[in-house]
Every structure is written in structure tokens, then in C-alpha cells.
Design an enzyme around this catalytic site. Structure first.
Site, PDB file in Angstrom:
ATOM      1  N   THR A 165       4.276  10.731 -28.491  1.00 10.10           N
ATOM      2  CA  THR A 165       3.210  10.157 -27.679  1.00 10.10           C
ATOM      3  C   THR A 165       3.764   9.852 -26.302  1.00 10.10           C
ATOM      4  O   THR A 165       4.929   9.437 -26.167  1.00 10.10           O
ATOM      5  CB  THR A 165       2.561   8.914 -28.333  1.00 10.10           C
ATOM      6  OG1 THR A 165       1.350   8.640 -27.631  1.00 10.10           O
ATOM      7  CG2 THR A 165       3.445   7.703 -28.342  1.00 10.10           C
ATOM      8  N   ARG A 192      19.795  15.476 -33.563  1.00 14.67           N
ATOM      9  CA  ARG A 192      19.081  16.238 -32.525  1.00 14.67           C
ATOM     10  C   ARG A 192      18.284  15.279 -31.627  1.00 14.67           C
ATOM     11  O   ARG A 192      17.561  14.426 -32.110  1.00 14.67           O
ATOM     12  CB  ARG A 192      18.127  17.231 -33.191  1.00 14.67           C
ATOM     13  CG  ARG A 192      17.233  18.019 -32.227  1.00 14.67           C
ATOM     14  CD  ARG A 192      15.841  17.439 -32.084  1.00 14.67           C
ATOM     15  NE  ARG A 192      14.958  18.301 -31.274  1.00 14.67           N
ATOM     16  CZ  ARG A 192      13.753  17.911 -30.850  1.00 14.67           C
ATOM     17  NH1 ARG A 192      13.287  16.719 -31.161  1.00 14.67           N
ATOM     18  NH2 ARG A 192      13.022  18.716 -30.119  1.00 14.67           N
ATOM     19  N   GLY A 194      15.335  15.311 -28.728  1.00 17.24           N
ATOM     20  CA  GLY A 194      14.361  16.126 -28.006  1.00 17.24           C
ATOM     21  C   GLY A 194      14.335  15.697 -26.555  1.00 17.24           C
ATOM     22  O   GLY A 194      15.305  15.116 -26.041  1.00 17.24           O
ATOM     23  N   ASP A 195      13.214  15.961 -25.901  1.00 10.76           N
ATOM     24  CA  ASP A 195      13.117  15.603 -24.479  1.00 10.76           C
ATOM     25  C   ASP A 195      12.635  14.165 -24.269  1.00 10.76           C
ATOM     26  O   ASP A 195      12.768  13.626 -23.170  1.00 10.76           O
ATOM     27  CB  ASP A 195      12.177  16.570 -23.750  1.00 10.76           C
ATOM     28  CG  ASP A 195      10.779  16.622 -24.373  1.00 10.76           C
ATOM     29  OD1 ASP A 195      10.584  16.151 -25.506  1.00 10.76           O
ATOM     30  OD2 ASP A 195       9.877  17.158 -23.698  1.00 10.76           O
ATOM     31  N   THR A 215       4.895  16.830 -24.035  1.00  7.78           N
ATOM     32  CA  THR A 215       4.939  16.788 -25.502  1.00  7.78           C
ATOM     33  C   THR A 215       5.266  18.193 -26.014  1.00  7.78           C
ATOM     34  O   THR A 215       5.245  19.159 -25.271  1.00  7.78           O
ATOM     35  CB  THR A 215       3.594  16.325 -26.100  1.00  7.78           C
ATOM     36  OG1 THR A 215       2.584  17.263 -25.734  1.00  7.78           O
ATOM     37  CG2 THR A 215       3.204  14.948 -25.615  1.00  7.78           C
ATOM     38  N   GLY A 218      10.639  20.072 -26.899  1.00 11.25           N
ATOM     39  CA  GLY A 218      11.621  19.456 -26.004  1.00 11.25           C
ATOM     40  C   GLY A 218      12.755  20.398 -25.642  1.00 11.25           C
ATOM     41  O   GLY A 218      13.357  20.285 -24.564  1.00 11.25           O
TER      42      GLY A 218
HETATM   43  N1  GLY Z   1       8.744  16.590 -27.357  1.00  6.81           N
HETATM   44  C1  GLY Z   1       9.242  15.975 -28.504  1.00  6.81           C
HETATM   45  C2  GLY Z   1      10.476  16.542 -29.010  1.00  6.81           C
HETATM   46  O1  GLY Z   1      10.863  17.655 -28.650  1.00  6.81           O
HETATM   47  O2  GLY Z   1      11.142  15.874 -29.798  1.00  6.81           O
END
Ligand code: GLY
Length: 304
Positions: A165, A192, A194-195, A215, A218
Site C-alpha cells: 500500500t 528479500r 522490495g522497493d 506498487t 519492486g
Molecule cells: N512493490 C512491492 C514489492 O516489490 O515488494
């Protein structure tokens, strides 16, 4: 005044809009909204309702950015705490650091008095193990000593959940903020990121120009530094529309690695907004609320 957020924001968008309407600080408003999203079991990509990693453990990422100061706070791969945007804000306010990950982030959350929880829902555990059994024939849920790298490529996100979100706002004081929260890529390799906790990739805010947040995949926005690229383009004098177009071009020119969909959310300092679905299947919705609206409204993102 504006708040822009993605479809997962439904449990919290009204509270955020209401707080902004009453002149409250933008960061306070978006964190109250996100907290509701994080606690909602029906939201299957964020907080308590999210999916675990390959080991069957929850790991949460989240961040905040203050566009007045360009300070950020971010946490990644946090276990036992799903209200990660609150923890991220504490990083910004209490530490000389910008990002904490793993055990350090969990330790910090404990130290700041956040309530520890066991955030793996029974239903998530069952679905996780069923999928693992289907792919591997494995009957023992203890994966801790098993090699996981092959599985990571085999399972490649069985629920197609790489969502998040994101909330972006400009409050009545013209201050721009962003916040992100996610349980990340379902069945991800442990550790891991993400972005969502990576400034410039999953989020960026600068009160002089605007903000962006992404979203879905990432792995792509990290490479293209999508959110910062959009704000930088506006700084260089490009319109919001042009800035987003340039970021889309960068995403589309990525070669190799894991390529899938990305959704870009962006606002400028004049309350213009744009949401673009870059390659995700189906219709992607988002929420927006401005001073001209009676209540938050939902629209479908433009596709490209
Ligand atoms: N954009 C969410 C993720 O890559 O974790």
C-alpha cells in the site's frame, strides 16, 4: 490538499481524508490510514493479511518520507511487527540512520515499545504449505535446512502478490509526504527487500515539486529508481505527465532480470495526480481525495 493511494488503501483512506480535511499533519494522517490497512486481514499483500516467505515466515517492509526535510525512515525484512510504517517513522525521528533491516529493525521496534505479535495467520500458513507441497512434494514444513534458491524461481509468486500500500499526500501546510507498507513478494527468498523500503525506488517526496510511489514489481523500480526519477524530472521543469512518461520509458527499456507489472502513483505540488498501470494484468484501481471532493473516490489507472 490531496491524498492519493492504491486500491489496498480502502480500510484507511477515509480516516486519512478526514484528518487532512481537519488540517492535521499529512504524515500523521497517512500513517493512521496505513495502520488500518496493515491490520486488515482481507488485504492480502500488506501487514497481518500478507503472505509469508519461502520459510513460512512473515517479513514486512515499510517506509516514510518527509518532503520538507527529505528525511526518510525505512525498515525491511522485519519479523513480529506488521505496523512497519510506525516503526519507520521512529527510525526517521529517533535515529541518525535512514534504513534498518532484519534483526536490527526488529530489535529497534521492540525497543521503541511496539507490541510484538505472531503475524502469520493460520490461513496464510495453510496456503503457504499447500503450495510448497504441490511444487516440491515436501511433507515436512520445516524448510530451514533446505536449499531455497531453486524454489524461488519455481514458485515465482504463486499468488501473483507483489503488491503494497502506498499513500502520497500534500497537506494544508503544503507539506508533501509518502508512506509505504507491504509483506512483499509472496513466497520470497528470506531477506528479500522490495522497493517499498528503498528510497527513490518505491517512494520519494519533495515538497518543492511532488511525490511518487510504486506498487507491484519492486525488482524493476529498484533498477530504474522510478520514484526519484519522476520527482527529479519535475525538478528539471517537466510536467507531472511528462515526468511519469519518462519513468515508464525507463521501466520499459529494462532488459533481463524479473520483468512484470508496475503501477506508478504520482502527485505534483499543484495537486495534479497521475496513476499508470505499466503492464499489470486487468484493471488496477486507486483512490484519490482532494479539497474539491466530498469523499475519496476510486478510479481505474490508465494503462500503458
Ligand atoms: N512493490 C512491492 C514489492 O516489490 O515488494
Amino acid at each position: 490538499m490531496i491524498v492519493l493511494s492504491n486500491s489496498e488503501a480502502w480500510p484507511g483512506i477515509e480516516e486519512t481524508a478526514d484528518m487532512l480535511d481537519h488540517g492535521e499533519n499529512g504524515l500523521d494522517a497517512i500513517l493512521c490510514g496505513i495502520e488500518r490497512v496493515e491490520a486488515e486481514p482481507k488485504v492480502r499483500s500488506v501487514g497481518y493479511g500478507g503472505w509469508p516467505n519461502l520459510l513460512g515466515e512473515m517479513e514486512f517492509d515499510g517506509a516514510v518520507m518527509d518532503g520538507d526535510t527529505l528525511r526518510t525512515g525505512a525498515v525491511g525484512a522485519v519479523k513480529n511487527h506488521f505496523h512497519v510504517t510506525r516503526v519507520a517513522r521512529k527510525v526517521m525521528e529517533e535515529l541518525n540512520h535512514e534504513i534498518l533491516v532484519g534483526e536490527g529493525a526488529t530489535r529497534f521496534a521492540d525497543e521503541m515499545g511496539f507490541q510484538c505479535s505472531n503475524p502469520l495467520m493460520e490461513n496464510s500458513k495453510e496456503v503457504w504449505f499447500k503450495k510448497l507441497q504441490e511444487i516440491t512434494g515436501e511433507s515436512n514444513p520445516d524448510m530451514s535446512k533446505r536449499p531455497l534458491a531453486k524454489l524461488n524461481t519455481l514458485i515465482t509468486d504463486p499468488e501473483k502478490v507483489r503488491d503494497t500500500t502506498v499513500f502520497l499526500t500534500k497537506d494544508r501546510n503544503q507539506s508533501i509526504y509518502t508512506a509505504t507498507s507491504t509483506s512483499g513478494w509472496a513466497w520470497k527468498y528470506p531477506g528479500r527487500l522490495g522497493d517499498s523500503p528503498i528510497v527513490g525506488a518505491g517512494f520519494y517526496a519533495d515538497s518543492r515539486f511532488g511525490a511518487a510511489a510504486c506498487t507491484h514489481t519492486g525488482e524493476m523500480t529498484i533498477r530504474a529508481n522510478t520514484s526519484h526519477a519522476i520527482v527529479m524530472a519535475m525538478k528539471l521543469g517537466y510536467s507531472l505527465h511528462q515526468a511519469v512518461d519518462m519513468a515508464i520509458e525507463d521501466l520499459k527499456s529494462l532488459r533481463g532480470g524479473f520483468l512484470a507489472g508496475v503501477v506508478i502513483h504520482a502527485i505534483d505540488k499543484d495537486d495534479n495526480y497521475r496513476v499508470v498501470n505499466v503492464g499489470c494484468e486487468g484493471d488496477i484501481k486507486y483512490w484519490v481525495y482532494t479539497s474539491a471532493m466530498e469523499k475519496p473516490q476510486q478510479f481505474i489507472a490508465e494503462k500503458c
